[in-house]
Design a protein around this motif. Structure first.
Motif, PDB file in Angstrom:
ATOM      1  N   PRO A   1       0.796  -1.241   0.000  1.00 56.40           N
ATOM      2  CA  PRO A   1       0.000   0.000   0.000  1.00 56.40           C
ATOM      3  C   PRO A   1       0.824   1.284   0.000  1.00 56.40           C
ATOM      4  O   PRO A   1       0.458   2.258  -0.670  1.00 56.40           O
ATOM      5  N   LEU A   2       1.940   1.313   0.727  1.00 55.47           N
ATOM      6  CA  LEU A   2       2.745   2.541   0.774  1.00 55.47           C
ATOM      7  C   LEU A   2       3.395   2.828  -0.569  1.00 55.47           C
ATOM      8  O   LEU A   2       3.392   3.968  -1.050  1.00 55.47           O
ATOM      9  N   ARG A   3       3.964   1.786  -1.187  1.00 57.55           N
ATOM     10  CA  ARG A   3       4.605   1.986  -2.494  1.00 57.55           C
ATOM     11  C   ARG A   3       3.560   2.261  -3.583  1.00 57.55           C
ATOM     12  O   ARG A   3       3.810   3.012  -4.512  1.00 57.55           O
ATOM     13  N   SER A   4       2.382   1.656  -3.432  1.00 60.75           N
ATOM     14  CA  SER A   4       1.295   1.948  -4.366  1.00 60.75           C
ATOM     15  C   SER A   4       0.904   3.416  -4.286  1.00 60.75           C
ATOM     16  O   SER A   4       0.692   4.079  -5.309  1.00 60.75           O
ATOM     17  N   ASP A   5       0.819   3.927  -3.062  1.00 62.36           N
ATOM     18  CA  ASP A   5       0.430   5.322  -2.889  1.00 62.36           C
ATOM     19  C   ASP A   5       1.490   6.261  -3.454  1.00 62.36           C
ATOM     20  O   ASP A   5       1.164   7.328  -3.995  1.00 62.36           O
ATOM     21  N   ALA A   6       2.759   5.854  -3.360  1.00 60.21           N
ATOM     22  CA  ALA A   6       3.832   6.665  -3.936  1.00 60.21           C
ATOM     23  C   ALA A   6       3.687   6.734  -5.457  1.00 60.21           C
ATOM     24  O   ALA A   6       3.921   7.788  -6.068  1.00 60.21           O
ATOM     25  N   ILE A   7       3.291   5.618  -6.091  1.00 60.52           N
ATOM     26  CA  ILE A   7       3.057   5.610  -7.535  1.00 60.52           C
ATOM     27  C   ILE A   7       1.868   6.498  -7.882  1.00 60.52           C
ATOM     28  O   ILE A   7       1.892   7.263  -8.860  1.00 60.52           O
TER      29      ILE A   7
END
Length: 257
Positions: free
Chosen positions: A177-183
């Motif tokens: 979820p954190l890396r998805s939000d960064a994308i």
């Protein structure tokens, strides 16, 4: 084709089938310049096929495709070369070259399609990497990077030629979820800074709600819903509700209604 200067790409009554499998059934879509359009739908509904038709990688069986007022679905492959430079494409799994460094991956479109010197290509590649938050990773190879970093390298490559449209195929797949939000933040940043038009195919409703100006739902080869994120959040259509909430019980609800 309408004369609306705000429409950068348009599909009109597009049909596509592969043997007995009907994938698209008369799809109509006009993309507004500078906006982010999100396309959702279950696996196998034709979302990726739609992207490939936009990019000229697949021809529709019938219907018309226009880019900046010019009909393009009838063009020969070599006529597509110049047009395709105006598109950036983020593949679902990144599709990086393992033997290339990050900078070489980003610079690949520049080496293929421009006369820039090696030094200029390296400068631009590092500039694009910095734009997606990857300062100093140019010399590293994909195996040395995390999944989120590899996705960012692929995104830097997608913007190497300063495209007018970026097509994203499941950009948050495989990311936490954190890396998805960064994308998601990068998709918004590139729209704002580069003024690009974006098309995002995704199953990730958190992403769809965050990045989308407009959302469409594809089912059985046709768009069954089209609206703002709030329209989808508040939809009473059980097909939309089931997908948005991820509630399989609504299938039973529909079947017994």
């Amino acid at each position: 084709m309408s004369g609306n200067s705000q429409t950068i790409l348009e599909l009109r009554n597009v049909h596509k089938r592969f043997g007995p499998l009907i994938v698209l059934r008369g799809v109509n879509l006009a993309l507004e310049r500078g906006k982010t359009t999100v396309i959702i739908g279950e696996s196998g509904t034709g979302k990726s096929v739609l992207l490939k038709i936009m990019l000229g990688l697949i021809r529709p069986d019938s219907g018309e495709v226009y880019f900046e007022g010019r009909r393009v679905d009838t063009l020969r492959p070599r006529e597509w070369v110049e047009i395709r430079k105006q598109f950036g494409f983020l593949f679902q799994m990144g599709a990086l070259f393992d033997s290339f460094t990050a900078a070489q991956n980003v610079g690949f479109p520049l080496a293929e399609h421009t006369d820039y010197s090696d030094e200029e290509i390296e400068r631009i590649a590092n500039e694009k990497l910095a734009m997606v938050g990857l300062y100093g990773v140019g010399p590293k190879r994909p195996a040395e990077l995390s999944g989120g970093q590899r996705k960012r390298v692929a995104l830097a490559r997608a913007i190497a030629l300063n495209p007018k449209i970026i097509l994203y195929d499941e950009p948050t797949t495989g990311l936490d979820p954190l890396r998805s939000d960064a994308i998601n933040d990068l998709i918004i940043k590139l729209k704002d800074e580069l003024r690009v038009t974006s098309v995002v195919v995704t199953h990730d409703m958190t992403s769809a709600f965050k990045v989308g100006d407009r959302i469409l739902m594809l089912q059985q080869g046709q768009f069954i819903a089209d609206g703002t994120p709030d329209d989808f959040r508040n939809s009473t259509d059980p097909r939309v509700r089931r997908f948005v909430t991820g509630d399989a019980d609504l299938d039973v609800e529909q079947a017994t209604a």
